[in-house]
Scaffold this active site. Structure first.
Site, PDB file in Angstrom:
ATOM      1  N   ARG A 162       0.822  -1.219   0.000  1.00 64.00           N
ATOM      2  CA  ARG A 162       0.000   0.000   0.000  1.00 64.00           C
ATOM      3  C   ARG A 162       0.852   1.264   0.000  1.00 64.00           C
ATOM      4  O   ARG A 162       0.543   2.218  -0.703  1.00 64.00           O
ATOM      5  CB  ARG A 162      -0.956  -0.008   1.192  1.00 64.00           C
ATOM      6  CG  ARG A 162      -2.159  -0.881   0.927  1.00 64.00           C
ATOM      7  CD  ARG A 162      -2.971  -1.024   2.141  1.00 64.00           C
ATOM      8  NE  ARG A 162      -2.124  -1.479   3.246  1.00 64.00           N
ATOM      9  CZ  ARG A 162      -2.544  -1.562   4.482  1.00 64.00           C
ATOM     10  NH1 ARG A 162      -3.746  -1.186   4.788  1.00 64.00           N
ATOM     11  NH2 ARG A 162      -1.738  -2.002   5.429  1.00 64.00           N
ATOM     12  N   THR A 163       1.908   1.270   0.786  1.00 64.01           N
ATOM     13  CA  THR A 163       2.762   2.463   0.814  1.00 64.01           C
ATOM     14  C   THR A 163       3.415   2.678  -0.553  1.00 64.01           C
ATOM     15  O   THR A 163       3.482   3.795  -1.062  1.00 64.01           O
ATOM     16  CB  THR A 163       3.836   2.328   1.903  1.00 64.01           C
ATOM     17  OG1 THR A 163       3.199   2.121   3.160  1.00 64.01           O
ATOM     18  CG2 THR A 163       4.698   3.575   1.981  1.00 64.01           C
ATOM     19  N   LYS A 202      23.147  -9.387  -3.766  1.00 64.18           N
ATOM     20  CA  LYS A 202      24.538  -9.678  -4.152  1.00 64.18           C
ATOM     21  C   LYS A 202      25.526  -9.017  -3.200  1.00 64.18           C
ATOM     22  O   LYS A 202      26.730  -9.059  -3.432  1.00 64.18           O
ATOM     23  CB  LYS A 202      24.803  -9.169  -5.569  1.00 64.18           C
ATOM     24  CG  LYS A 202      23.892  -9.769  -6.625  1.00 64.18           C
ATOM     25  CD  LYS A 202      24.136  -9.088  -7.961  1.00 64.18           C
ATOM     26  CE  LYS A 202      23.100  -9.506  -8.992  1.00 64.18           C
ATOM     27  NZ  LYS A 202      23.166  -8.668 -10.197  1.00 64.18           N
ATOM     28  N   ARG A 216      12.177   2.192   1.287  1.00 57.90           N
ATOM     29  CA  ARG A 216      11.722   1.496   2.493  1.00 57.90           C
ATOM     30  C   ARG A 216      12.726   0.382   2.775  1.00 57.90           C
ATOM     31  O   ARG A 216      13.123  -0.351   1.860  1.00 57.90           O
ATOM     32  CB  ARG A 216      10.335   0.897   2.304  1.00 57.90           C
ATOM     33  CG  ARG A 216       9.764   0.352   3.604  1.00 57.90           C
ATOM     34  CD  ARG A 216       8.446  -0.339   3.363  1.00 57.90           C
ATOM     35  NE  ARG A 216       7.774  -0.657   4.603  1.00 57.90           N
ATOM     36  CZ  ARG A 216       6.830   0.075   5.155  1.00 57.90           C
ATOM     37  NH1 ARG A 216       6.447   1.193   4.597  1.00 57.90           N
ATOM     38  NH2 ARG A 216       6.252  -0.304   6.278  1.00 57.90           N
ATOM     39  N   HIS A 275       8.488   6.922   9.811  1.00 50.59           N
ATOM     40  CA  HIS A 275       7.626   6.779   8.640  1.00 50.59           C
ATOM     41  C   HIS A 275       6.979   8.150   8.424  1.00 50.59           C
ATOM     42  O   HIS A 275       5.770   8.312   8.632  1.00 50.59           O
ATOM     43  CB  HIS A 275       6.581   5.686   8.893  1.00 50.59           C
ATOM     44  CG  HIS A 275       5.861   5.221   7.668  1.00 50.59           C
ATOM     45  ND1 HIS A 275       6.144   5.689   6.401  1.00 50.59           N
ATOM     46  CD2 HIS A 275       4.854   4.328   7.513  1.00 50.59           C
ATOM     47  CE1 HIS A 275       5.341   5.088   5.543  1.00 50.59           C
ATOM     48  NE2 HIS A 275       4.555   4.267   6.195  1.00 50.59           N
TER      49      HIS A 275
END
Lengths: 320, 142
Positions: free
Chosen positions: A56-57, A85, A106, A134
């Site tokens: 959703r974000t 990697k 994020r 956030h």
């Protein structure tokens, strides 16, 4: 507003109140002028680097850029990135800075967004760094309160549920305390009380105060805003404790009957069972509006960090 | 116990008892090369007990770090056998690559090549605490 051009948003603590107010005002303007702003960021590219999935974000950030006429690239899940990697966050950001004009990141590690902002040569937005920050969720919360109540001070704000681990709670409290004139009512079981450093922030704001309580019903009638949070099952070692505490704070129509008519009920979502579905149709339920405000304020933020003016906005401000 | 006085150097007094070794570590003093006396758990009228370090050399190291590791200490500068100045350490506003963040969820645990930075947070009142620049975790003195 030119001050935000080229800057990053890691935490709202770094952003001046006038800029927060301006973003919320711009979000409201965008809502009323969707067509006019539809090409604001034409030719721009947003990179969404989601090292952990948050559908959703990510959709909110991406929809915001698409609605401004820009385009999006990115990944969701570290296994899809060069992190698998062994590439550092800094190196990834130095590379992506050559592709994109703006980055939303994020990451499960706390402080990752600051590392990203230090390495990138384009603006970076913190879309959540572990349990730390956030900031755009808080902007969404503030925009919803402003839209519902018309102000961000002189309010009684209740926060209910998990006040220990809820980063959205800590950020909302510390930011609202900067606006001043807030009476916080902190409703939680003893096991999930608000941490001391957040209470210190309230104490440091001369026009703010707080009350800690375990009883939602006895205080709901005093509130202008009720911010419900999910009691997180993963925080408990004992399943019985979780079930007991979770069920303490189910907001239903019976509890709401004692609330003010103008109360705004917020929730950062997802909810589990802390708000009964029957509340969704109550005009005081503001949590789905919160999702819309989140997208609008991300549109305002993306345009501001890129320095792309909203067509007609300055003219309308001058007229007012 | 008798420890002779120094002629030219520094006496760090009123170090919290038991913390002198940490002070030596954070000052970056090399015990194998530095002419110094270390007195631990001696009597203190002010604090009950304390540590003292006497260093027979000019202070070329960063004494500001004492504001983090031993803020109650006093710094005495000795010249020709006499104390010529006395002060308490200030609290540095930031610490860079002095200590590591102890938060296992902090980005510094996975990201190489970045500074370990801490800043002084006085929100809860003086004297304040040091918090990680990245995750805001309170610093721990190992």
């Amino acid at each position: 507003m030119g001050d935000l051009r080229g800057s990053s948003l890691v935490t709202l603590d770094d952003m001046r109140l006038e800029h927060i107010r301006s973003l919320i005002q711009r979000a409201a303007y965008i809502d009323g002028h969707r067509q006019q702003v539809a090409k604001t960021c034409a030719g721009r590219v947003l990179a969404t680097l989601f090292y952990e999935p948050s559908t959703r974000t990510r959709l909110s950030f991406e929809t915001a850029m698409l609605r401004l006429g820009g385009q999006v690239v990115g990944f969701a899940g570290a296994q899809l990135s060069s992190a698998s990697k062994g590439e550092t966050i800094s190196d990834t950001l130095k590379v992506v800075s050559n592709y994109a004009d703006l980055v939303a990141i994020r990451h499960p590690k706390e402080g990752a967004a600051r590392v990203a902002a230090q390495a990138a040569s384009v603006p970076v937005i913190n879309a959540g760094d572990g349990g730390h920050m956030h900031p755009t969720q808080t902007l969404a919360d503030l925009a919803t309160i402003q839209a519902r109540l018309g102000r961000l001070s002189d309010l009684t704000v209740g926060l209910c549920g998990d006040l220990t681990f809820g980063r959205t709670v800590h950020s909302l409290v510390t930011t609202l305390a900067r606006f001043g004139g807030i009476r916080f009512v902190l409703i939680s079981p003893d096991e999930l009380r608000c941490p001391q450093y957040v209470l210190d922030r309230i104490d440091a704001a001369p026009t703010c105060s707080y009350l800690c309580t375990r009883d939602l019903t006895s205080v709901i009638g005093d509130l202008d805003v009720l911010y419900m949070t999910r009691v997180q099952q993963e925080r408990f070692f004992n399943e019985d404790d979780y079930l007991r505490l979770r069920d303490t704070y189910i907001l239903d129509e019976a509890k709401l009957s004692g609330a003010r008519q103008h109360l705004a009920v917020l929730h950062p979502l997802p909810r589990v069972n802390e708000i009964a579905v029957e509340v969704d149709s109550d005009p005081r339920a503001a949590y789905f509006q919160q999702v819309k405000e989140g997208m609008l304020v991300r549109m305002a933020l993306e345009a501001a960090l890129l320095g792309d003016p909203l067509p007609g906005y300055e003219d309308e401000m001058e007229e007012n | 116990m008798e420890v002779t006085s120094i002629q030219d150097g520094i006496i760090i007094d009123h170090i919290p008892a038991g913390r002198a070794l940490s002070v030596i570590h954070f000052l970056g003093l090399d015990p194998t090369r530095t002419r110094m006396a270390l007195i631990m758990n001696t009597r203190s009228e002010r604090y009950g007990s304390k540590d003292i370090i006497k260093i027979e050399q000019e202070a070329t190291f960063q004494l500001d770090i004492l504001g983090f590791v031993a803020p109650q200490a006093s710094i005495n500068i000795v010249k020709a056998g006499k104390i010529v100045s006395k002060r308490t350490p200030g609290r540095p506003l930031s610490l860079v690559n002095v200590i590591r963040c102890s938060n296992p969820r902090c980005v510094t645990t996975v990201e190489g090549g970045i500074d370990q930075g801490f800043h002084l947070d006085t929100t809860g009142g003086q004297p304040g605490v040091y918090r990680c620049d990245y995750c805001d975790e309170e610093a721990e003195l190992s």
